[in-house]
Structure formats: structure tokens, C-alpha cells
Design an enzyme around this catalytic site. Structure first.
Site, PDB file in Angstrom:
ATOM      1  N   HIS A 137      28.761  -4.415  28.942  1.00 28.87           N
ATOM      2  CA  HIS A 137      27.781  -4.477  27.853  1.00 28.87           C
ATOM      3  C   HIS A 137      27.370  -5.899  27.501  1.00 28.87           C
ATOM      4  O   HIS A 137      26.268  -6.118  27.002  1.00 28.87           O
ATOM      5  CB  HIS A 137      28.259  -3.674  26.639  1.00 28.87           C
ATOM      6  CG  HIS A 137      28.069  -2.210  26.858  1.00 28.87           C
ATOM      7  ND1 HIS A 137      29.054  -1.412  27.380  1.00 28.87           N
ATOM      8  CD2 HIS A 137      26.972  -1.427  26.720  1.00 28.87           C
ATOM      9  CE1 HIS A 137      28.575  -0.192  27.516  1.00 28.87           C
ATOM     10  NE2 HIS A 137      27.320  -0.172  27.127  1.00 28.87           N
ATOM     11  N   GLU A 180      25.694  11.340  31.706  1.00 32.99           N
ATOM     12  CA  GLU A 180      26.440  10.206  32.255  1.00 32.99           C
ATOM     13  C   GLU A 180      27.823  10.582  32.731  1.00 32.99           C
ATOM     14  O   GLU A 180      28.614   9.719  33.102  1.00 32.99           O
ATOM     15  CB  GLU A 180      26.489   9.057  31.240  1.00 32.99           C
ATOM     16  CG  GLU A 180      26.976   9.429  29.865  1.00 32.99           C
ATOM     17  CD  GLU A 180      26.915   8.263  28.869  1.00 32.99           C
ATOM     18  OE1 GLU A 180      26.699   7.112  29.275  1.00 32.99           O
ATOM     19  OE2 GLU A 180      27.098   8.527  27.669  1.00 32.99           O
ATOM     20  N   ASP A 187      27.342   4.649  33.416  1.00 30.69           N
ATOM     21  CA  ASP A 187      28.575   5.442  33.401  1.00 30.69           C
ATOM     22  C   ASP A 187      28.592   6.486  34.501  1.00 30.69           C
ATOM     23  O   ASP A 187      29.639   6.759  35.075  1.00 30.69           O
ATOM     24  CB  ASP A 187      28.739   6.121  32.032  1.00 30.69           C
ATOM     25  CG  ASP A 187      29.309   5.148  31.015  1.00 30.69           C
ATOM     26  OD1 ASP A 187      30.278   4.455  31.360  1.00 30.69           O
ATOM     27  OD2 ASP A 187      28.775   5.069  29.903  1.00 30.69           O
ATOM     28  N   CYS A 236      18.100   5.831  31.216  1.00 33.04           N
ATOM     29  CA  CYS A 236      18.225   4.615  30.401  1.00 33.04           C
ATOM     30  C   CYS A 236      19.328   3.683  30.896  1.00 33.04           C
ATOM     31  O   CYS A 236      19.604   2.678  30.263  1.00 33.04           O
ATOM     32  CB  CYS A 236      18.432   4.969  28.933  1.00 33.04           C
ATOM     33  SG  CYS A 236      19.903   5.948  28.641  1.00 33.04           S
TER      34      CYS A 236
HETATM   35  C1  PEP Z   1      24.795   4.305  30.647  1.00 36.19           C
HETATM   36  O1  PEP Z   1      25.974   4.635  30.706  1.00 36.19           O
HETATM   37  O2  PEP Z   1      24.051   4.235  31.652  1.00 36.19           O
HETATM   38  C2  PEP Z   1      24.195   3.931  29.363  1.00 36.19           C
HETATM   39  C3  PEP Z   1      22.911   3.718  29.235  1.00 36.19           C
HETATM   40  O3  PEP Z   1      25.028   3.758  28.308  1.00 36.19           O
HETATM   41  P1  PEP Z   1      26.003   2.512  28.126  1.00 36.19           P
HETATM   42  O4  PEP Z   1      25.603   1.470  29.129  1.00 36.19           O
HETATM   43  O5  PEP Z   1      25.827   2.046  26.724  1.00 36.19           O
HETATM   44  O6  PEP Z   1      27.352   3.072  28.381  1.00 36.19           O
HETATM   45 MG    MG Z   2      27.073   5.104  28.910  1.00 41.80          MG
END
Ligand code: PEP
Ligand code: MG
Length: 564
Positions: free
Chosen positions: A189, A430, A454, A501
Site C-alpha cells: 500500500h 479479490e 489481492d 480497481c
Molecule cells: C486489490 O486488492 O486489488 C485492491 C484494490 O485492494 P487493496 O489493494 O486495497 O487491497
Molecule cells: Mg484488496
């Protein structure tokens, strides 16, 4: 003076002076035969600096948040002036003739143990405050006190041993020229936030031991190359590349206001991912047609307790109003994994990404989650809100979560508080379990949004944070692509929309596949939006479909990547 090859994570060229940010050594060493008077003076100087710092925070909180929120910092000042603490440290220094760091660690450690052993929950929590003030003094003792990366006075490149997601979110993108972090993969992140802010980032192990504050450094976020104290010709080449990137950016600006549509008229909604309400500005500057993912956990980070209903309501309302009726997908709290909340005091887990994360946490702490749902529903009257549930793996979770949402809706109706009765409710796709059951889930929600970050780690069983296994972490893995196809097809068969996303949404090689599969929406870091639009305008939906059929017959990630 030094040239290294790091792992490229967030694109762009960084040229500037470096500031080293090192976490304080958890293992503080005992150094004997120190001059006690000198160590006492060091301790008091560091303590005074800490008091000054906390007073500043207290005054700021008082002005921006109010007395209640500022109170905790007044308590910290009292602790920093506590005679038991001061005399305890002085005694330890005198008795052991040791360094101030060791003496402070020992005395604070005994206070922490006393508070942690108390029955009363309120008193137990005071242990955290002692940890906080003690690490503040330690930071000043280490000489890093004045180099606050969150309050840079001039532009700088940050070299950090472990920049957390919440650290990254607090940085000022106007002054941070780039980041070199010692660890974390491309979908950690901290990396995602850097990309979102348009700040170049490279990962290089041990960087904080190789560079010193104030040294000149250049690096390339696309290639991963780093040079310390570069020669004039190297500097010139980097400046040239930065100039070219800037020109390309200006070129892309011409696409603002144009449609995201393929040569054969297939339209995709091009959305932006954000972490805080202030990021909407960046998304709109890049011509985002929607917000496809608002990671609300960042509202909960960098603070001392949970944001209340009003604070959350105002944050969601701000985003909805700024987007002026364009769709805004707000994801409910996805805490856990690499996104920690200090004040939660969740016991350390062996596998945090498989543990009490996201919806699992919220279904345990329903009272807390309901606060967020109330804030979201109230905000739904101010724009085009879509609520998204993270990390659903089992139907039981979805049913329970929807049940709680209905309870909150009923509460609001009873209180005559208006909200959008037909607000869309969707889920992140995910987990492989959700993907396999996509046809069943599709009948229960209004949309899917594929979280490839994920989905890849859970499908291939490869930790997205671990650079040792990063070679396996690939969106080109056929297993991942087959699951994505299944998700999109299931959505369309059930008549709902499917978006993406995760970071793979902006992968230019994969774009023809996403167009071929017929994804309705792609949501990404805002700086990727215009170049994605440019690529989509050159693609064809029909050709993409054929490519999907061809690709899904291939056996390895390498073959797929080569073909793309
Ligand atoms: C993902 O897992 O692709 C996602 C968009 O959520 P995060 O990256 O916040 O886990
Ligand atoms: Mg995620």
C-alpha cells in the site's frame, strides 16, 4: 559515488538531496562507561524537544479539531514532565553509567509493564501513551528529531527503511521528489499511495546505510536505477529524461474531455482510486470519470482513535459533492494486512493477510462498522454513491454484511434521516473463492470490482509484500486471467456491471484483454488515467475478444506476457 539497480515501483525521475528516515532501533543497546552528566544532559535536551513538539501538535489539534481531541496531547506533556519518569531515568544513568537511550528504555519499559498488567481497560491503554512519548524522546536522542519527513522545509528524496502506508499518505507530494524504500512489493500500500500521488518510488535493500542526509541523489522510477553523487553527464541524462516525461504529460493533457472509447465504439468508464478526500482534486485534474475505489481505511490511519460518524459523513459527502453526481465507489473499512491501526491493538497475527482483515474485522466489530455504514448512507443523499464490501470470500459473509446494512437503513428510517434507498451495493472480487462462485454472488450484489492486488496473492499463494517471491506475483498468470474472465462473464450474465480497481487495471500490456473481456469500468491511480485513455482509443473490442480466446489457451505467465 555509488550506482545501484533497485526494483522500479512508481514511475518518474527523482533528482535532489536525500533525507534518511530510519525507524528507531527496536533493540536498544546498552553502552557502559558513559559520562553520567553528559547522558543526563542529552536526555533532558531530547525531552525538551519532545515537549516543544507535542505542544505544537496540541495547539494545532485545539484549533482544527477541538478540546476533546487535543486532550490526549496535554496528557502526553504531563507524562513528559513526570518526575517519576525523569528521576527514574537519571537514577538508571547514574547507577549503570550507561547511555540515555538504554536508561529511558528500561524505565519506560517498566511503566509499560505496570499499565499493561492492569485490569481496567482505560489504564491498560495508557501503556500506548508511554510508548509514544518514549519513542518521541528516543527519536530526538538519535538525532533524527529535527528531520521530520512530514514537515519538509524544502524538496527532498526520502530514503526509508520501512515507510508504512500511513506514513506515505501523510507525505507532501509537492515537496517529496521521490522515495527509496528498503522493502515492499509493487502492490504494497505504500507503493500504491506513492503511485497515486505521482511520486517516483524504487525499492532497494539497505539504502539507509548507503546514503547520508544532504547527499545528492538521482533515481529512475521506471528502470529502478539509482546514482549517488552523480557525475555531471549522468545528471544531464536524468534531467533530459525528466524533461521528456514532462513533455509527454503535456501531450496527454490534450486527451482531457475526450471519450474513453475504442475504435469500434466500446465505451469504458475510466475512474480514479483515492485514499483521502483531498485526492479527488488529483483525480479530477487527470479527468477521472468516476471514483472507482475510495480506500476509506486511510481516514482511520494517522490518528489516535476511530473517526466518528460526523467526521466520516463529512469526508464521504465532500468526495460525493466534488464528483458532482458522477459515480463514487466507497469501499468500507479494509484494515489489516499491511494496513495497521496502532490504536486497535489487534494481537499480532502469523499471517495478517489471511487473518482478521477487512470484512472479517468489520463483522466482528459490528458496532464500529455500523458507524461507517450510517455515515455512508447519510452521505448517499449528496451524490452517486456505491458502497463496496472488501474481501468477501464466503456467501455467509455477504449475507451477514447485507443484513447489517439493512439494520442501519431501518435505524435511519426510524430517525427520519434521508438516504438513497436504492444505493448500489457491490463487492470486491479479490479472493479465488469469490471468483469461483462469481455466478452465485452476481445474483446478490449490484456490481463487482476486481481487486487484482489481492486476487493474485491469494490465487498464486504469494505474499504481495515479499520481494523474495515477487517473480511469482504476476497478473499474467493464466490462473488469474481465467478467474477474471469468469468474474466478468458471471456479472454480465446476471446483468450487473464489472469493474477492476487493482493495479493491473492500468497495466498497458493487459489493457487489450480487459477491453476484450468487456470490463465496464477501470479504476486506477489518477496519474495513469490519461495514458490509459490514449491506449483504449487505439484498441478494438472485437480484436480484444479474439486475443482473450487465444491467451486463455496459453500455459505460462511468460508465454502470455510475450504474446501481449
Ligand atoms: C486489490 O486488492 O486489488 C485492491 C484494490 O485492494 P487493496 O489493494 O486495497 O487491497
Ligand atoms: Mg484488496
Amino acid at each position: 559515488m555509488g550506482a545501484w539497480q533497485g526494483t522500479p515501483i512508481s514511475p518518474g525521475i527523482a533528482i535532489g538531496k536525500v533525507i534518511v528516515k530510519k525507524a528507531l532501533n527496536a533493540q536498544i543497546e546498552l553502552i557502559k562507561n558513559k559520562e553520567p552528566q553528559h547522558e543526563r544532559e542529552r536526555f533532558h535536551a531530547a525531552r525538551s524537544k519532545a515537549i516543544e513538539e507535542v505542544k505544537g501538535i496540541y495547539n494545532q489539534m485545539l484549533q482544527t479539531k477541538g478540546e476533546k481531541e487535543a486532550e490526549i496531547f496535554m496528557a502526553h506533556i504531563t507524562m513528559l514532565e513526570d518526575m517519576e519518569l525523569i528521576e527514574g531515568v537519571e537514577r538508571e544513568i547514574d547507577d549503570l553509567m550507561c547511555n540515555a537511550e538504554w536508561a529511558l528504555d528500561a524505565v519506560a519499559g517498566s511503566f509499560i509493564a505496570i499499565f499493561e498488567g492492569m485490569e481496567d481497560a482505560y489504564m491498560k491503554e495508557r501503556a500506548l501513551d508511554i510508548k509514544d512519548i518514549s519513542s518521541r524522546i528516543q527519536r530526538h536522542l538519535s538525532g533524527q528529531g529535527d528531520l521530520n519527513i512530514f514537515k519538509l522545509k524544502e524538496p527532498a528524496i526520502i530514503a526509508a527503511d520501512d515507510l508504512t502506508p500511513s506514513d506515505t499518505a501523510q507525505l507532501d507530494p509537492e515537496l517529496v521528489l521521490g522515495i527509496i524504500n528498503e522493502g515492499g512489493g509493487a502492490t504494497s500500500h505504500a507503493a500504491i499511495i506513492a503511485r497515486m500521488m505521482g511520486v517516483p518510488l524504487v525499492v532497494y535493500p539497505n539504502i539507509t546505510s548507503l546514503v547520508m542526509n544532504g547527499q545528492m541523489l538521482v533515481f529512475d522510477g521506471d528502470k529502478g536505477t539509482i546514482e549517488l553523487e552523480p557525475k555531471e553527464e549522468v545528471l544531464k541524462a536524468y534531467r533530459e529524461k525528466r524533461k521528456n516525461l514532462l513533455e509527454r504529460k503535456i501531450q496527454l493533457e490534450k486527451l482531457k474531455g475526450t471519450k474513453t472509447v475504442t475504435r469500434d465504439s466500446f465505451q469504458v468508464e475510466l475512474a480514479g482510486n483515492i485514499g483521502m478526500p483531498k485526492d479527488v482534486k488529483i483525480a479530477l485534474e487527470q479527468d477521472a470519470e468516476a471514483i472507482g475505489l475510495f480506500r476509506t481505511e486511510f481516514l482511520y490511519m494517522s490518528r489516535d482513535d476511530f473517526p466518528n460518524e460526523e467526521e466520516q459523513f463529512l469526508a464521504y459527502k465532500e468526495v460525493l459533492e466534488k464528483m458532482q453526481n458522477r459515480p463514487v465507489v466507497i469501499r468500507t473499512l479494509d484494515i489489516g494486512g499491511d494496513k495497521e491501526l496502532d490504536y486497535l491493538q489487534i494481537p499480532k497475527e502469523m499471517n495478517p493477510f489471511l487473518g482478521c482483515r477487512a470484512i472479517r474485522f468489520c463483522l466482528k466489530k459490528t458496532e464500529l462498522w455500523k458507524v461507517q455504514l450510517r455515515a455512508l448512507l447519510r452521505a448517499s443523499s449528496y451524490g452517486n454513491l456505491r458502497i463496496m464490501l472488501p474481501m468477501i470470500a464466503a456467501m455467509e459473509e455477504l449475507i451477514e454484511a447485507k443484513g447489517i446494512l439493512e439494520e442501519v437503513k431501518a435505524e435511519l428510517r426510524n430517525e427520519h434521516i434521508p438516504f438513497n434507498e436504492s444505493v448500489q451495493v457491490g463487492m470486491m472480487m479479490e479472493t479465488p473463492a469469490a471468483a469461483v462462485m462469481a455466478d452465485v454472488f452476481a445474483k446478490e450484489v449490484d456490481f463487482f470490482s476486481i481487486g487484482t492486488n489481492d486476487l493474485i496473492q491469494y490465487t498464486i499463494a504469494v505474499d504481495r509484500m515479499n520481494t523474495e517471491v515477487a517473480h511469482l506475483y504476476s497478473p499474467y498468470q493464466p490462473a488469474v486471467l481465467r478467474l477474471i474472465k469468469k468474474i466478468v462473464d458471471s456479472a454480465h450474465e446476471a446483468g450487473i456491471w464489472a469493474g477492476m480497481c487493482g493495479e493491473a487495471a492500468a497495466d498497458r500490456k493487459l489493457l487489450p484483454l480487459w477491453i476484450g473481456m468487456g470490463l465496464d469500468e477501470l479504476s486506477m491511480s489518477p496519474p495513469s488515467i490519461l495514458q490509459t485513455r490514449e491506449s483504449i482509443q487505439k484498441l478494438s473490442h472485437e480484436e480484444g475478444k479474439k486475443l482473450v480466446d487465444e491467451i486463455l489457451l496459453l500455459k505460462t505467465a511468460q508465454e502470455i506476457e510475450n504474446r501481449l
